[in-house]
Design an enzyme around this catalytic site. Structure first.
Site, PDB file in Angstrom:
ATOM      1  N   CYS A 132       0.950  -1.161  -0.137  1.00 13.62           N
ATOM      2  CA  CYS A 132       0.191   0.174   0.501  1.00 13.62           C
ATOM      3  C   CYS A 132       1.047   1.379   0.473  1.00 13.62           C
ATOM      4  O   CYS A 132       0.935   2.228  -0.689  1.00 13.62           O
ATOM      5  CB  CYS A 132      -0.941   0.081   0.910  1.00 13.62           C
ATOM      6  N   GLY A 165      -4.397  -5.989   8.964  1.00  8.59           N
ATOM      7  CA  GLY A 165      -4.997  -6.885   9.538  1.00  8.59           C
ATOM      8  C   GLY A 165      -4.055  -8.060   9.883  1.00  8.59           C
ATOM      9  O   GLY A 165      -2.739  -7.818  10.374  1.00  8.59           O
ATOM     10  N   ASN A 295      -5.033   2.429   2.944  1.00  9.37           N
ATOM     11  CA  ASN A 295      -4.312   1.292   2.702  1.00  9.37           C
ATOM     12  C   ASN A 295      -4.877   0.673   2.173  1.00  9.37           C
ATOM     13  O   ASN A 295      -4.314  -0.222   1.093  1.00  9.37           O
ATOM     14  CB  ASN A 295      -3.689   1.131   3.850  1.00  9.37           C
TER      15      ASN A 295
END
Length: 321
Positions: A132, A165, A295
């Site tokens: 990202c 995550g 992102n």
């Protein structure tokens, strides 16, 4: 293009990135159709959303994808798992003729930044979307490189901790290595460095990216050309990531004589005269996580651009055959 001629795709990884990408395919894709959403946790939110949206799901990973009915119709597979998992997935899927778009920093295939080199690797069996932070900053490095050589480029990507995550957190080392390499290979810098910050602030902050580049910019005409090149490529990225923008004017400042910049430049060479500082923000489209998760948005939007271009080109070739 009719719905029946759309290219079927699968997404491996039902976490934040994979789920956001699935929603983008369903809502915005012109040439793509969801063929499968693949995860390893049958209770994951991503798989639950896929089922609710009528997307075929697989909960036993890439092996289940290969075994599912209709697998032969899937042409493109997005991998939104982790760098380590992508090595296994690629080894299984590439021999079966599937085109892979890798959203992990595994870097098996060539780096692709749509604003810079989208057409260069469309025939590659496996393309890597870098990271990202790379998608947000490498276009700027490339824009500067189009005007003057970049002796050193450093990028800092700051993202909301809530948007990262388990896969993103497992890939921190690969993030820095892959992004640093792509700053050189795609951005054109002589050397590069990448830093990522997971910001735990509440409420979560928008994605912010900083680019610092050391260059020779001895006159005002060169500095104007650098600014114009950066502004043009920011517009190109914003055409597929609407939340991407400069947060202030490009800064080009003289480097003091006592600043030891040569330590950043392997192999020596002429000492840079100026530092280019570029400050960016990426606001997410809110397709899955809220707007702070820029992102996710820049990564999935970039991957979608590549898949759309591959699908459109393959359709055109088939029509001419």
């Amino acid at each position: 293009m009719s719905a029946t001629s759309r290219t079927k795709v699968a997404i491996i990884g039902s976490g934040n990135i994979g789920t956001d990408l699935m929603i983008k395919v369903l809502r915005t894709a012109q040439h793509l159709e969801m063929g499968a959403m693949v995860g390893i946790d049958p209770a994951s939110d991503g798989l639950a959303r896929a089922r609710d949206l009528g997307v075929p799901t697989v909960h036993d990973g890439v092996d289940g994808l290969v075994a599912m009915p209709g697998f032969e119709d899937i042409e493109i597979v997005f991998d939104a798992t982790s760098a380590k998992a992508h090595h296994h997935n690629a080894a299984l899927l590439e021999p079966l003729g599937k085109r892979l778009i890798d959203l992990t920093p595994a870097a098996i295939g060539p780096y692709v930044i749509p604003a810079v080199n989208i057409d260069r690797h469309l025939d590659a069996p496996n393309v890597n979307m870098v990271t990202c932070g790379g998608q947000a900053t490498i276009p700027v490095v490339a824009a500067i490189s189009q005007v003057v050589p970049v002796a050193y480029a450093e990028i800092i990507a700051s993202i909301a901790s809530k948007s990262a995550g388990p896969g993103t957190r497992a890939n921190i080392d690969e993030f820095t290595e892959t992004t640093s390499a792509a700053i050189v290979e795609v951005g054109g810098a002589q050397s590069g460095k990448a830093i990522i910050i997971l910001n735990p602030a509440e409420p979560p902050l928008m994605m912010r990216d900083t680019v610092l580049a050391l260059v020779q910019a001895p006159n005002e005409a060169t500095r104007r050309a650098i600014r114009a090149s950066i502004e043009a490529i920011v517009g190109t990225v914003a055409s597929y990531v609407p939340g991407y923008r400069l947060v202030q004017d490009v800064q080009i400042t003289a480097i003091p004589d006592d600043q030891p910049v040569r330590t950043l430049i392997p192999g020596g060479g002429e000492r840079p005269t100026h530092q280019v500082s570029v400050f960016l923000e990426v606001t997410g489209a809110g397709h899955y996580l809220p707007a702070y998760a820029g992102n996710l948005d820049i990564m999935t939007s970039a991957a979608l651009q590549v898949a759309e271009r591959i699908a459109a080109r393959n359709h055109d070739r088939a029509a001419l055959a």
